[in-house]
Design a protein around this motif. Structure first.
Motif, PDB file in Angstrom:
ATOM      1  N   ARG A   1     -27.612  19.239  60.995  1.00 41.27           N
ATOM      2  CA  ARG A   1     -27.342  18.082  60.135  1.00 41.27           C
ATOM      3  C   ARG A   1     -28.082  16.886  60.714  1.00 41.27           C
ATOM      4  O   ARG A   1     -27.831  16.473  61.843  1.00 41.27           O
ATOM      5  CB  ARG A   1     -25.847  17.805  60.056  1.00 41.27           C
ATOM      6  CG  ARG A   1     -25.505  16.635  59.138  1.00 41.27           C
ATOM      7  CD  ARG A   1     -24.021  16.322  59.149  1.00 41.27           C
ATOM      8  NE  ARG A   1     -23.249  17.351  58.458  1.00 41.27           N
ATOM      9  CZ  ARG A   1     -22.423  18.171  59.058  1.00 41.27           C
ATOM     10  NH1 ARG A   1     -22.265  18.128  60.379  1.00 41.27           N
ATOM     11  NH2 ARG A   1     -21.734  19.071  58.370  1.00 41.27           N
TER      12      ARG A   1
ATOM     13  N   ARG B   1     -25.799  12.078  57.911  1.00 44.30           N
ATOM     14  CA  ARG B   1     -24.438  12.223  57.383  1.00 44.30           C
ATOM     15  C   ARG B   1     -23.815  10.852  57.216  1.00 44.30           C
ATOM     16  O   ARG B   1     -23.693  10.095  58.177  1.00 44.30           O
ATOM     17  CB  ARG B   1     -23.570  13.067  58.314  1.00 44.30           C
ATOM     18  CG  ARG B   1     -22.175  13.324  57.742  1.00 44.30           C
ATOM     19  CD  ARG B   1     -21.370  14.243  58.619  1.00 44.30           C
ATOM     20  NE  ARG B   1     -20.099  14.582  58.011  1.00 44.30           N
ATOM     21  CZ  ARG B   1     -19.217  15.429  58.538  1.00 44.30           C
ATOM     22  NH1 ARG B   1     -19.488  16.010  59.707  1.00 44.30           N
ATOM     23  NH2 ARG B   1     -18.081  15.682  57.922  1.00 44.30           N
ATOM     24  N   THR B   2     -23.449  10.519  55.983  1.00 44.34           N
ATOM     25  CA  THR B   2     -22.747   9.276  55.676  1.00 44.34           C
ATOM     26  C   THR B   2     -21.633   9.606  54.683  1.00 44.34           C
ATOM     27  O   THR B   2     -21.491  10.741  54.242  1.00 44.34           O
ATOM     28  CB  THR B   2     -23.694   8.229  55.062  1.00 44.34           C
ATOM     29  OG1 THR B   2     -24.031   8.621  53.719  1.00 44.34           O
ATOM     30  CG2 THR B   2     -24.978   8.073  55.871  1.00 44.34           C
TER      31      THR B   2
ATOM     32  N   GLU C   1     -25.278  13.811  52.727  1.00 44.14           N
ATOM     33  CA  GLU C   1     -25.803  14.362  53.968  1.00 44.14           C
ATOM     34  C   GLU C   1     -27.076  15.151  53.698  1.00 44.14           C
ATOM     35  O   GLU C   1     -27.364  15.539  52.563  1.00 44.14           O
ATOM     36  CB  GLU C   1     -24.775  15.273  54.648  1.00 44.14           C
ATOM     37  CG  GLU C   1     -24.458  16.551  53.882  1.00 44.14           C
ATOM     38  CD  GLU C   1     -23.495  17.457  54.640  1.00 44.14           C
ATOM     39  OE1 GLU C   1     -22.889  17.001  55.641  1.00 44.14           O
ATOM     40  OE2 GLU C   1     -23.359  18.624  54.239  1.00 44.14           O
TER      41      GLU C   1
ATOM     42  N   LYS D   1     -29.164  18.471  55.623  1.00 46.56           N
ATOM     43  CA  LYS D   1     -29.267  19.497  56.652  1.00 46.56           C
ATOM     44  C   LYS D   1     -30.639  20.143  56.560  1.00 46.56           C
ATOM     45  O   LYS D   1     -31.225  20.221  55.486  1.00 46.56           O
ATOM     46  CB  LYS D   1     -28.183  20.560  56.480  1.00 46.56           C
ATOM     47  CG  LYS D   1     -26.760  20.034  56.601  1.00 46.56           C
ATOM     48  CD  LYS D   1     -25.766  21.160  56.360  1.00 46.56           C
ATOM     49  CE  LYS D   1     -24.340  20.663  56.442  1.00 46.56           C
ATOM     50  NZ  LYS D   1     -23.359  21.764  56.175  1.00 46.56           N
TER      51      LYS D   1
END
Length: 456
Positions: free
Chosen positions: A51, A54-55, A59, A61
């Protein structure tokens, strides 16, 4: 017989290396279960998912491809982007070519093409190319629905700092804008604004690379901007930057700030919508008529002849649907390495080493990522519980022309005769009976169905 030349010696060394590689395949992987089977799966199933963003709004990945045992092979990393409704992936550019595939939802992509802002609405099944170095942003355009995007990531240059690198244009403390790397006095001069104004625009963003467009004053500004018409956005940016042109009859040089805005958001000061007829477009995989289809499944391959932007990226696309229990016949790719992502269902993938031993026989499920080296024979088999759908990328934008080893349109059919019979050590009549037993080509029915046809 004469002296051995350096070229001959080099040939002998190369042959010894090839034999050693085959010997290594055979002895390192032969027989056994457990550890050796898992080791084989690690070779071809790409599990190294990390990842990187991320928020609260989404996100990203990335599955990295790592093929240390095959040198000089182009690698494609596979990215997965998930964005909540009413969210924005802030403007940035990458050191890699991107090909976006909209798996679920609707997106709005803004990107730069020949100094012009091109906005494109993408629907489920659409693919769209963003060249390395081209500034873009991504918006979840669907009401109340998550956006799921699968993308190929192919680095154009290797800087030795990992999978790929984002250069964010907009940003503050999180993410950091590339503009923040310059001294404030330099930016103050370049933008023709005060240093306090420079500090203000470089410190307000704290929500991360993927932000919600409904939670803050800053986000509402983005929302209003994105809802404007193309010409209105150009004029708004001009007002926001407080650009005051000082043109004379002798010097009509464009202000530095407006040049910056043009480079970030495209278009010219006039705001005219010129040259849009040659802008890049998207291509929908789901609307494409299958290249091959029968009662057991279908397949679609998209190359540069169908979608011209692939010509610059050197990446191809494909989509395969198999009915329950059916099989994509054993085949090989003579011109490209293949990467696949399971979109729906489950099945098995079998891959064969050059020495004729089984390299991998693994079950794959939705979300799994696999790769098939160029030249390696392989097949995909759907489970009996339901359909098996997978999508992917290839390392060539030219027509791949896979060589099928089994089936009514296979190389066995094309090469049948005394030479092939002698190679297998059987009579021509016996070989004919075996080769002709399968009446289907490319996508084959499950075992029981095949057996019934032979009996009849």
């Amino acid at each position: 017989m004469g002296k051995i030349t350096s070229a001959s010696l080099l040939f002998v060394v190369a042959m010894c290396y090839a034999v050693a590689m085959v010997w290594g395949y055979d002895h390192h992987h032969e027989g056994g279960e457990g550890g050796e089977r898992r080791e084989r799966e690690r070779m071809f199933l790409l599990r190294d998912m990390k990842r990187i963003v991320r928020t609260d709004a989404g996100e990203m990945k990335v599955v990295r491809s790592s093929h240390g045992w095959i040198s000089d092979m182009p690698n494609i990393h596979v990215g997965f982007v998930t964005m909540e409704p009413d969210s924005l992936f802030v403007p940035q550019y990458l050191d890699s070519d991107l090909i976006l595939f909209i798996r679920r939802g609707e997106a709005r992509v803004g990107s730069i093409y020949r100094d012009e802002l091109i906005e494109k609405r993408l629907n489920c099944g659409d693919v769209y190319r963003i060249p390395a170095g081209s500034i873009f942003y991504l918006v979840n355009a669907a009401d109340g629905q998550q956006l799921h995007v699968i993308c190929s990531i192919e680095k154009s240059d290797s800087f030795g700092w990992g999978t790929f690198q984002s250069f964010f244009i907009g940003g503050g403390s999180n993410p950091t804008s590339v503009l923040a790397g310059f001294e404030h006095s330099t930016l103050s001069t370049a933008l023709n604004v005060s240093e306090s104004q420079v500090r203000q625009i470089l410190t307000r963003q704290k929500s991360g690379p993927i932000i919600s467009l409904s939670n803050s004053h800053q986000s509402r500004v983005w929302t209003e901007f994105l809802e404007m018409k193309h010409y209105e956005r150009v004029q708004c940016l001009k007002r926001m930057a407080q650009v005051h042109e000082e043109a004379t009859e002798q010097d009509e040089e464009e202000p530095i700030m407006w040049k910056l805005l043009n480079s970030v958001f495209g278009n010219q000061v006039s705001g005219k919508d010129e040259g849009r007829s040659c802008r890049p477009d998207s291509y929908n995989l789901f609307d494409r008529k299958p290249d091959f289809e029968n009662d057991y499944g279908s397949s679609v391959a998209v190359d540069q002849s169908a979608y011209s932007p692939l010509r610059q990226s050197g990446v191809g696309l494909y989509l395969v649907n198999l009915t329950a229990g059916s099989m994509m016949a054993p085949h090989l790719n003579p011109t490209a390495t293949e990467y696949g992502i399971v979109l729906r269902g489950s099945g098995r993938i079998q891959i064969v080493f050059p020495n004729g031993t089984l390299a991998m026989n693994a079950r794959v499920n939705e979300g799994d990522v696999f790769w098939i080296p160029r030249y390696f024979p392989f097949c995909q088999i759907a489970s009996h519980s339901g359909p098996f759908e997978f999508f992917g990328f290839t390392t060539s934008a030219r027509r791949n022309r896979p060589q099928f080893l089994v089936g009514s349109n296979s190389v066995l059919q094309s090469m049948r005769g005394p030479a092939l019979a002698a190679a297998f050590g059987v009579s021509e009549e016996r070989l004919e009976r075996i080769i002709n037993a399968q009446s289907e080509s490319k996508i084959l029915p499950s075992g029981p169905a095949s057996a019934e046809k032979v009996k009849n």
